[in-house]
Design a protein around this motif. Sequence first.
Motif, short mmCIF file in Angstrom:
data_model
loop_
_atom_site.label_atom_id
_atom_site.label_comp_id
_atom_site.label_asym_id
_atom_site.label_seq_id
_atom_site.Cartn_x
_atom_site.Cartn_y
_atom_site.Cartn_z
N ALA A 10 -20.18 35.91 -17.92
CA ALA A 10 -19.43 34.82 -18.80
C ALA A 10 -19.61 35.98 -20.20
CB ALA A 10 -20.21 33.74 -18.90
N ARG A 11 -20.83 36.36 -20.33
CA ARG A 11 -20.62 37.34 -21.99
C ARG A 11 -19.64 38.16 -21.72
NH1 ARG A 11 -25.14 37.87 -22.57
NH2 ARG A 11 -25.75 35.22 -22.53
N GLY B 33 -17.06 38.80 -19.14
CA GLY B 33 -15.37 38.35 -19.33
C GLY B 33 -15.75 38.76 -17.62
N ALA C 113 -16.08 37.70 -14.97
CA ALA C 113 -15.57 36.94 -14.01
C ALA C 113 -14.24 37.69 -12.82
CB ALA C 113 -15.25 35.40 -13.95
N ALA D 175 -20.20 33.68 -10.53
CA ALA D 175 -18.70 34.04 -10.46
C ALA D 175 -18.34 35.63 -10.05
CB ALA D 175 -18.31 33.98 -11.70
N THR E 251 -29.32 32.99 -21.89
CA THR E 251 -28.16 31.62 -21.19
C THR E 251 -29.09 30.68 -21.35
OG1 THR E 251 -25.93 33.28 -20.71
CG2 THR E 251 -26.29 30.31 -20.72
N PRO E 252 -29.07 29.66 -22.27
CA PRO E 252 -29.73 27.63 -21.86
C PRO E 252 -29.68 28.29 -20.55
CG PRO E 252 -28.86 27.78 -23.67
CD PRO E 252 -27.70 28.65 -23.36
N ARG F 198 -33.24 26.21 -24.40
CA ARG F 198 -32.89 27.18 -25.40
C ARG F 198 -33.40 28.26 -24.96
NH1 ARG F 198 -30.08 22.29 -28.59
NH2 ARG F 198 -28.55 21.72 -27.02
N HIS G 279 -6.53 35.67 -21.12
CA HIS G 279 -7.52 36.37 -21.44
C HIS G 279 -8.25 35.44 -22.36
CE1 HIS G 279 -11.77 38.19 -20.71
NE2 HIS G 279 -11.74 37.59 -22.15
N ALA H 64 -24.63 29.37 -29.26
CA ALA H 64 -25.14 29.09 -28.51
C ALA H 64 -26.17 28.58 -27.42
CB ALA H 64 -26.53 30.38 -28.60
N ALA H 65 -26.66 26.99 -28.18
CA ALA H 65 -27.49 26.22 -27.94
C ALA H 65 -26.09 25.34 -26.12
CB ALA H 65 -27.61 24.78 -28.54
N GLY I 89 -24.78 27.13 -23.97
CA GLY I 89 -24.94 28.38 -23.74
C GLY I 89 -24.10 28.08 -22.10
N GLU I 90 -25.54 27.01 -22.02
CA GLU I 90 -25.20 27.36 -20.22
C GLU I 90 -23.46 27.18 -19.40
OE1 GLU I 90 -27.97 24.69 -18.92
OE2 GLU I 90 -27.39 24.91 -16.67
N ALA J 285 -20.71 29.70 -19.94
CA ALA J 285 -20.98 30.01 -19.05
C ALA J 285 -19.81 29.74 -17.68
CB ALA J 285 -21.98 31.03 -18.83
N ALA K 155 -15.96 29.91 -18.56
CA ALA K 155 -15.49 30.71 -19.40
C ALA K 155 -15.63 32.05 -17.90
CB ALA K 155 -16.65 32.12 -19.75
N ASN K 156 -16.28 31.42 -17.03
CA ASN K 156 -16.21 31.85 -15.59
C ASN K 156 -14.98 31.47 -15.34
OD1 ASN K 156 -18.08 34.13 -15.73
ND2 ASN K 156 -20.60 32.81 -14.70
N ARG L 24 -11.68 32.79 -16.59
CA ARG L 24 -12.60 34.42 -15.78
C ARG L 24 -11.64 34.41 -16.70
NH1 ARG L 24 -10.46 36.25 -10.39
NH2 ARG L 24 -11.90 34.59 -8.50
N GLY L 25 -12.32 33.95 -18.13
CA GLY L 25 -12.50 34.61 -19.65
C GLY L 25 -13.96 35.18 -19.77
N SER L 26 -14.64 35.47 -21.06
CA SER L 26 -15.44 35.56 -21.81
C SER L 26 -15.84 34.63 -22.60
CB SER L 26 -15.10 36.91 -22.13
OG SER L 26 -14.53 37.27 -23.53
N ALA L 27 -17.54 34.69 -22.29
CA ALA L 27 -18.70 33.14 -23.28
C ALA L 27 -18.63 34.29 -24.73
CB ALA L 27 -19.57 32.81 -22.74
N PRO M 190 -20.79 33.54 -27.98
CA PRO M 190 -22.27 32.46 -28.53
C PRO M 190 -21.84 32.48 -30.18
CG PRO M 190 -23.52 34.24 -27.51
CD PRO M 190 -21.85 34.72 -27.11
#
Lengths: 437, 465
Positions: free
Chosen positions: A52-53, A55, A57, A87, A229-230, A235, B250, B257-258, B260-261, B264, B267-268, B271-274, B276
């Motif tokens: 995810a971070r 990109g 996927a 993913a 990632t939590p 966290r 995209h 960040a909290a 984040g789960e 993610a 974002a997946n 098909r983009g990006s995450a 924080p």
Amino acid sequence: MTAAPPPSRAARAVRPVAVVAGNRTPFAKAGGRYAQASAKDLLVAAVDGLVARTGLAGERLGEVVAGAVLKHSRDLNLTREAVLSTALDPATPAYDVSRACATGLETAVLLAGKIALGQVEAGIAGGADSASDAPVAVDEGLRRVLLALNRARTPGARLKALAGLRPGQVVPEFPRNAEARTGLSMGEHAARTAAHWGVSRQAQDELALASHRNLAAAYERGFFDDLLTPYLGLRRDALLRPDTTAEKLAALEPVFGRDLEVPATMTAGNSTPLTDGAAAVLLSTDEWAAERGLDVLAHLVDAQTAAVDHVHRGEGLLTAPVHAVPVLLRRNGLTLDDLDLVEVHEAFASTVLATLAAWEDEEFCRERLGLDGPLGTVDRARLNVAGSSLATGHPFAATGARILATTAKLLAERGGGRALISICAAGGQGIVALVEA
Amino acid sequence: MELPRDPYGDLVRSGPGAAAARRLGLPVPARLRRYAPGQELLTGPALVLRVGAAPLAADVAAWLAAAGARVLDDLDAAGGERLGAVVVDASAARRVPDLARLRELLAPAFRCTAHGGRVLVLGAVPAEAGVPGAGPDGEPGEGFGEGFGDVEGRSVQQALDGLVRTLGKEARGGTTVNLLRVAAGAGAALRSPLEFLLSARAAFVSGQPLLVGPAPAPPPARGRRVVVVTGAARGIGAAIAEVAARDGAHVVCADVAAAGEQLARVANRVRGSALPLDVTAEGAPRALAEHLRRRFGGADAVVHNAGVTRDRSFVNLDESAWDTVLGVNLAAPLRLTAELLRTDGALAPGARFVCLSSINGLAGAKGQANYAASKAGLVGLVQALAEPLARRGMAANAVAPGFIETPMTAAMPPLPREVGRRASSLQQGGLPVDVAEVVAWLASPGAAGVDGQVLRVDGQHLTGA
């Protein structure tokens, strides 16, 4: 795939290997928040967070390499099965690796080799372990009976097999944190090494305190925002004690080395407990990263493994990195002074301190490491500056990827430099690596 | 996403429930037609009506035909078939009798709209209609002398507003009624707003005026569009990410960040990006600008969606509840936008901003002084940005969602929730995707002629309508 003709074999050069990004789950004490999560669940979470971070996927990577130390027989294809749940493009190949606590770094070294040789453009390395979800085996005698029963083709043969059953066989075998050949737990081995090097209780507690403080400070400044990632509502690392003090650590009862002649020094505070978690790093060529606009954090430059004979020669079980580091440094024309950061996995505080003591000991370095004099002193201000396993916890196979990602980001953050990573492992093994930015 | 159920809606749409509801005069919310890829634009033929010179009608008819619609210019030609859309070109209307003509043409057609039909009135911009001689006949209005301009022309164009809002309230079967005010020289910039408002994507937009002007020169084509969505981990933000990705972008999914789960996962999925990002953090504007510049060579659209509530009556609002809400909802979009505009390469040419306002920001809401202030502030933000951005070929707009079925409204007490749902012309809560469709369209190059606008996505809610 490009349409350009492949370069001739001779022209294929070894390519630099970039550490692009890392991600892990927060780590939890065994039986804690992740009690119901399997190693596969944890690995999927770590990889998905990384995907995810960055990109990625739907992308097909060249390789995903990971492993678990506490492994169920059903998880023979753990990493590949995990990839199918992420993913990533399901057509991403994957394989499992196991080198005890060195697994997470070993996976990165293996992947880096493939990238360097032009076999892979980008991949993910890492590891996961769930001490909560550890495999439980049936008694060895029962296992033999069951296998015989399975082979039996006639009622008579089946009865004969069943006749092997004994009441004592109902007790299952839980995995033990013990060396196969010595029967000693890792902590007991470490306690013997600590006693040999005269590592004090106070020094161990100081190292543990620094680990907690450094990790807490790193969290506070948001250092882990893009490294973690939590997962399942957690966290931060559940083992982190930002408010622990030297007094609190000093009050803990020793748990290892109580049968030795010297006072026992190793406590629950300066030893890592059983931990659940997973970590992953994205490695690639510089070009692959640049094509996607991904910044390169650092490069994985070189690595070295070693093993000691803890069985016959009484060498410290966790001292293999002591031997690996001089080899790695010499090959790269470096000394300890050339390192901006040093990451020594804190299996136990005493392991780190014994390692540092060995490198400072002239006699040891001459006789056992074959050096001209002491390897040198590690500047403590450069040691585990964002905390290490005493504060994060130590899910065996995840630790290497955690340290590699943390180190790469630390180097990127300081605008360059050189770092050493050192990880000890069960079986008297160790792996060390050189990272540069 | 787990959405609250609408047991009342389900009941009165069932056979026996519907009969009872009809007899009791209870509201029966229509099932709204929503967008699916490959879907026909309309559910029936499009009738294009002309009031006076109707200078836009020919283009409109051509565009609708090109979009696959059967275009009629006479109700009789429908042969009794229900109309998918009625488009009235009243942009040249300047005199009171023009309104009578409009009534004469539209009333019989209004009766014949299909389920989920569309009524779209094309008007002029009232201020432009007031310029003397701007009207097609070049005459000033009745009874005013030199210096007054065309008072009647402006009045007539403003009259369309009241008419459209009323028709929105009278429409049935999920039919929506909107007013597109077409500025002089808008030209082809009208096409995308026209098609959008007629499509199922605008299912929850009704009774609204929207202004479209000339589009700036289109920027050179780049690769895949990059759309940033803050607060993308859940609710409307996640829906915006999905729709923008469906439309080919995209999506940079940003959230704390909290979260984040969930982030993610979103974002997946798209098909983009995450990314924080705590939008209130000191370094957030710089971090976002650098990320967009280095990673993507600039964003094509930025959606300021991250928002929080801390409800309390005004006198009981403490400093922290005030600062938190104003900080996330208003100060952060201001700082982020300023930094993105200052940073070379953080925005792509033709970049578009979309702010998530709220009908409670337009109308006020008891217990939400902080929230309403912040959301009204965003209206000021896009209005202030409109002209300077237009000069750079960029734009900023806001959407004001009404009652939307989200985890937040699911947590409301049942009675206010039920009242909130029914108190709109469409008699139901909208879905996150309804807001997302509007946001994604405003973020798209098709909306190039739309700048500085606030579009309500509320099924014509009574609040502040």
